[in-house]
Design a protein around this motif. Structure first.
Motif, PDB file in Angstrom:
ATOM      1  N   ARG A 139     -29.882  -3.981   7.553  1.00  0.00           N
ATOM      2  CA  ARG A 139     -29.548  -2.655   7.020  1.00  0.00           C
ATOM      3  C   ARG A 139     -28.950  -1.771   8.111  1.00  0.00           C
ATOM      4  O   ARG A 139     -27.985  -1.039   7.878  1.00  0.00           O
ATOM      5  CB  ARG A 139     -30.781  -1.989   6.428  1.00  0.00           C
ATOM      6  CG  ARG A 139     -30.542  -0.553   5.925  1.00  0.00           C
ATOM      7  CD  ARG A 139     -29.408  -0.520   4.917  1.00  0.00           C
ATOM      8  NE  ARG A 139     -28.849   0.784   4.721  1.00  0.00           N
ATOM      9  CZ  ARG A 139     -28.988   1.500   3.589  1.00  0.00           C
ATOM     10  NH1 ARG A 139     -29.719   1.031   2.604  1.00  0.00           N
ATOM     11  NH2 ARG A 139     -28.417   2.671   3.461  1.00  0.00           N
ATOM     12  N   GLU A 140     -29.527  -1.854   9.317  1.00  0.00           N
ATOM     13  CA  GLU A 140     -28.987  -1.078  10.426  1.00  0.00           C
ATOM     14  C   GLU A 140     -27.596  -1.572  10.813  1.00  0.00           C
ATOM     15  O   GLU A 140     -26.730  -0.777  11.179  1.00  0.00           O
ATOM     16  CB  GLU A 140     -29.944  -1.144  11.621  1.00  0.00           C
ATOM     17  CG  GLU A 140     -31.268  -0.414  11.419  1.00  0.00           C
ATOM     18  CD  GLU A 140     -32.285  -1.187  10.590  1.00  0.00           C
ATOM     19  OE1 GLU A 140     -33.336  -0.618  10.272  1.00  0.00           O
ATOM     20  OE2 GLU A 140     -32.008  -2.376  10.252  1.00  0.00           O
ATOM     21  N   ASP A 141     -27.397  -2.900  10.724  1.00  0.00           N
ATOM     22  CA  ASP A 141     -26.060  -3.440  10.974  1.00  0.00           C
ATOM     23  C   ASP A 141     -25.044  -2.843   9.998  1.00  0.00           C
ATOM     24  O   ASP A 141     -23.914  -2.521  10.371  1.00  0.00           O
ATOM     25  CB  ASP A 141     -26.061  -4.964  10.809  1.00  0.00           C
ATOM     26  CG  ASP A 141     -26.654  -5.679  12.005  1.00  0.00           C
ATOM     27  OD1 ASP A 141     -26.722  -5.068  13.094  1.00  0.00           O
ATOM     28  OD2 ASP A 141     -27.054  -6.842  11.851  1.00  0.00           O
ATOM     29  N   TYR A 142     -25.455  -2.740   8.735  1.00  0.00           N
ATOM     30  CA  TYR A 142     -24.563  -2.188   7.702  1.00  0.00           C
ATOM     31  C   TYR A 142     -24.230  -0.734   8.008  1.00  0.00           C
ATOM     32  O   TYR A 142     -23.070  -0.314   7.912  1.00  0.00           O
ATOM     33  CB  TYR A 142     -25.237  -2.311   6.339  1.00  0.00           C
ATOM     34  CG  TYR A 142     -24.548  -1.582   5.215  1.00  0.00           C
ATOM     35  CD1 TYR A 142     -23.347  -2.042   4.685  1.00  0.00           C
ATOM     36  CD2 TYR A 142     -25.103  -0.420   4.666  1.00  0.00           C
ATOM     37  CE1 TYR A 142     -22.723  -1.371   3.643  1.00  0.00           C
ATOM     38  CE2 TYR A 142     -24.491   0.250   3.619  1.00  0.00           C
ATOM     39  CZ  TYR A 142     -23.299  -0.230   3.116  1.00  0.00           C
ATOM     40  OH  TYR A 142     -22.683   0.435   2.081  1.00  0.00           O
ATOM     41  N   ASP A 143     -25.242   0.056   8.381  1.00  0.00           N
ATOM     42  CA  ASP A 143     -24.997   1.469   8.692  1.00  0.00           C
ATOM     43  C   ASP A 143     -24.069   1.613   9.889  1.00  0.00           C
ATOM     44  O   ASP A 143     -23.150   2.449   9.882  1.00  0.00           O
ATOM     45  CB  ASP A 143     -26.325   2.180   8.960  1.00  0.00           C
ATOM     46  CG  ASP A 143     -27.195   2.299   7.715  1.00  0.00           C
ATOM     47  OD1 ASP A 143     -26.651   2.227   6.595  1.00  0.00           O
ATOM     48  OD2 ASP A 143     -28.420   2.445   7.868  1.00  0.00           O
ATOM     49  N   ALA A 144     -24.299   0.767  10.923  1.00  0.00           N
ATOM     50  CA  ALA A 144     -23.425   0.822  12.096  1.00  0.00           C
ATOM     51  C   ALA A 144     -22.018   0.351  11.752  1.00  0.00           C
ATOM     52  O   ALA A 144     -21.025   0.889  12.258  1.00  0.00           O
ATOM     53  CB  ALA A 144     -24.018  -0.034  13.219  1.00  0.00           C
ATOM     54  N   PHE A 145     -21.929  -0.654  10.897  1.00  0.00           N
ATOM     55  CA  PHE A 145     -20.634  -1.165  10.440  1.00  0.00           C
ATOM     56  C   PHE A 145     -19.828  -0.067   9.747  1.00  0.00           C
ATOM     57  O   PHE A 145     -18.652   0.144  10.035  1.00  0.00           O
ATOM     58  CB  PHE A 145     -20.887  -2.342   9.493  1.00  0.00           C
ATOM     59  CG  PHE A 145     -19.775  -2.634   8.525  1.00  0.00           C
ATOM     60  CD1 PHE A 145     -18.627  -3.292   8.938  1.00  0.00           C
ATOM     61  CD2 PHE A 145     -19.879  -2.262   7.194  1.00  0.00           C
ATOM     62  CE1 PHE A 145     -17.604  -3.572   8.042  1.00  0.00           C
ATOM     63  CE2 PHE A 145     -18.867  -2.541   6.288  1.00  0.00           C
ATOM     64  CZ  PHE A 145     -17.725  -3.190   6.716  1.00  0.00           C
ATOM     65  N   ARG A 146     -20.462   0.649   8.821  1.00  0.00           N
ATOM     66  CA  ARG A 146     -19.754   1.728   8.110  1.00  0.00           C
ATOM     67  C   ARG A 146     -19.278   2.802   9.073  1.00  0.00           C
ATOM     68  O   ARG A 146     -18.121   3.230   9.025  1.00  0.00           O
ATOM     69  CB  ARG A 146     -20.678   2.359   7.062  1.00  0.00           C
ATOM     70  CG  ARG A 146     -20.955   1.503   5.873  1.00  0.00           C
ATOM     71  CD  ARG A 146     -21.767   2.236   4.829  1.00  0.00           C
ATOM     72  NE  ARG A 146     -21.131   3.487   4.440  1.00  0.00           N
ATOM     73  CZ  ARG A 146     -21.592   4.275   3.470  1.00  0.00           C
ATOM     74  NH1 ARG A 146     -22.696   3.958   2.810  1.00  0.00           N
ATOM     75  NH2 ARG A 146     -20.959   5.378   3.172  1.00  0.00           N
ATOM     76  N   ALA A 147     -20.180   3.235   9.959  1.00  0.00           N
ATOM     77  CA  ALA A 147     -19.821   4.295  10.898  1.00  0.00           C
ATOM     78  C   ALA A 147     -18.698   3.838  11.826  1.00  0.00           C
ATOM     79  O   ALA A 147     -17.753   4.590  12.100  1.00  0.00           O
ATOM     80  CB  ALA A 147     -21.047   4.708  11.708  1.00  0.00           C
ATOM     81  N   GLY A 148     -18.772   2.589  12.298  1.00  0.00           N
ATOM     82  CA  GLY A 148     -17.751   2.078  13.207  1.00  0.00           C
ATOM     83  C   GLY A 148     -16.403   1.936  12.538  1.00  0.00           C
ATOM     84  O   GLY A 148     -15.364   2.249  13.131  1.00  0.00           O
TER      85      GLY A 148
END
Length: 293
Positions: free
Chosen positions: A28-37
């Motif tokens: 889930r944190e990967d997904y949040d970082a992916f969106r922000a990046g």
């Protein structure tokens, strides 16, 4: 994912790109970082929506920005140009930029972020592409005109899938055509066996490198039943990272970090058109299309 030049070289094909994601604690944190990046990569001053022009410069050749032109009208012209022009040359492994405002020439490949800011807010960045370099011209003012936001499917824990990877000890060169009618080479480094909705699909995994000792990731290129409907019709990419030269037999693939080929955002990228694998299911994960929908 983390910042790298690969997506610009392979999806631009590419795929510089070049999609920055911070290391995170879980899917889930990967997904949040992916969106922000990805949003940052799209909307920043040297992001996808700020690209004003690109020049492909062969070894020994040059391109220049004519002096005296309005910033918004500047485009690359072939040749070295004059003393008052901004000039980029590619010789002896150096992407040299000369400009009247610079005290001395700069090797863009050794500069921070491989870029040089010019008067008026424009920036030039260099990336190595096949046997040439690309000189990217960015105008931050274009972002306000073009960028309408990005769209994503909601995070779904079912998108975290355990797959099996079988590596090829000798990666196989695969010639491909891209969206700008150029040919390039990717290396087929192995196969991923992917269980989806009760069936198992075999997908080729690619890398831009053929040397296992330098390889720390694999790339999968997809189309699926969402393509041309709720995701980009040209295809999407998924990355899986591992310690250099040590690909695991078992892979945890987070489909929530699927991203569109960069051509979804700019025609200046070189995106593959014959490396995708069609998977006959709906992959409602990752980046949606069109942006802002």
């Amino acid at each position: 994912m983390r910042p790298q030049a690969l997506p610009i070289r392979t999806l631009a094909l590419v795929l510089a790109l070049a999609l920055p994601c911070a290391a995170a604690a879980g899917p889930r944190e990967d997904y949040d970082a992916f969106r922000a990046g990805l949003i940052e990569q799209a909307s920043g001053p040297t992001g996808m929506y700020a690209i004003q022009d690109v020049a492909v410069i062969a070894p020994g050749a040059s391109a220049h920005l004519p002096a005296g032109a309005n910033a918004a009208a500047l485009r690359w012209s072939p040749g070295a140009g004059g003393q008052n022009d901004v000039r980029v040359s590619w010789r002896d492994g150096r992407a040299r930029i000369d400009a009247p405002e610079l005290k001395q020439a700069v090797d863009l490949l050794k500069a921070p972020d491989q870029k040089q800011v010019l008067p008026g807010g424009l920036s030039v960045r260099a990336t190595v592409y096949e046997d040439s370099i690309k000189a990217w011209l960015y105008n931050p003012a274009l972002v306000k005109q073009r960028f309408k936001g990005l769209s994503f499917f909601p995070y779904d824990p079912k998108g975290v899938i355990q797959a099996t990877f079988t590596r090829k000890d000798a990666p196989q060169a695969v010639s491909h055509l891209d969206s700008r009618n150029h040919t390039g080479t990717m290396y087929w480094i192995g196969d991923v066996e992917l269980p989806l909705q009760g069936k198992t699909y075999t997908l080729r995994a690619f890398n831009k490198n053929q040397d296992w000792s330098k390889m720390d990731h694999l790339l999968l290129f997809f189309t699926d039943k969402t393509s041309k409907k709720t995701s980009y019709g040209g295809g999407r990419s998924l990355e899986a990272h591992f310690p250099a030269g040590q690909p695991p037999r078992s892979l945890s693939l987070n489909f929530n970090t699927l991203y569109s080929f960069l051509c979804a955002h700019s025609d200046y990228y070189n995106c593959p058109i014959n490396l995708t694998t069609y998977v006959p299911v709906e992959l409602k994960y990752g980046e949606k299309y069109p942006p802002g929908a």
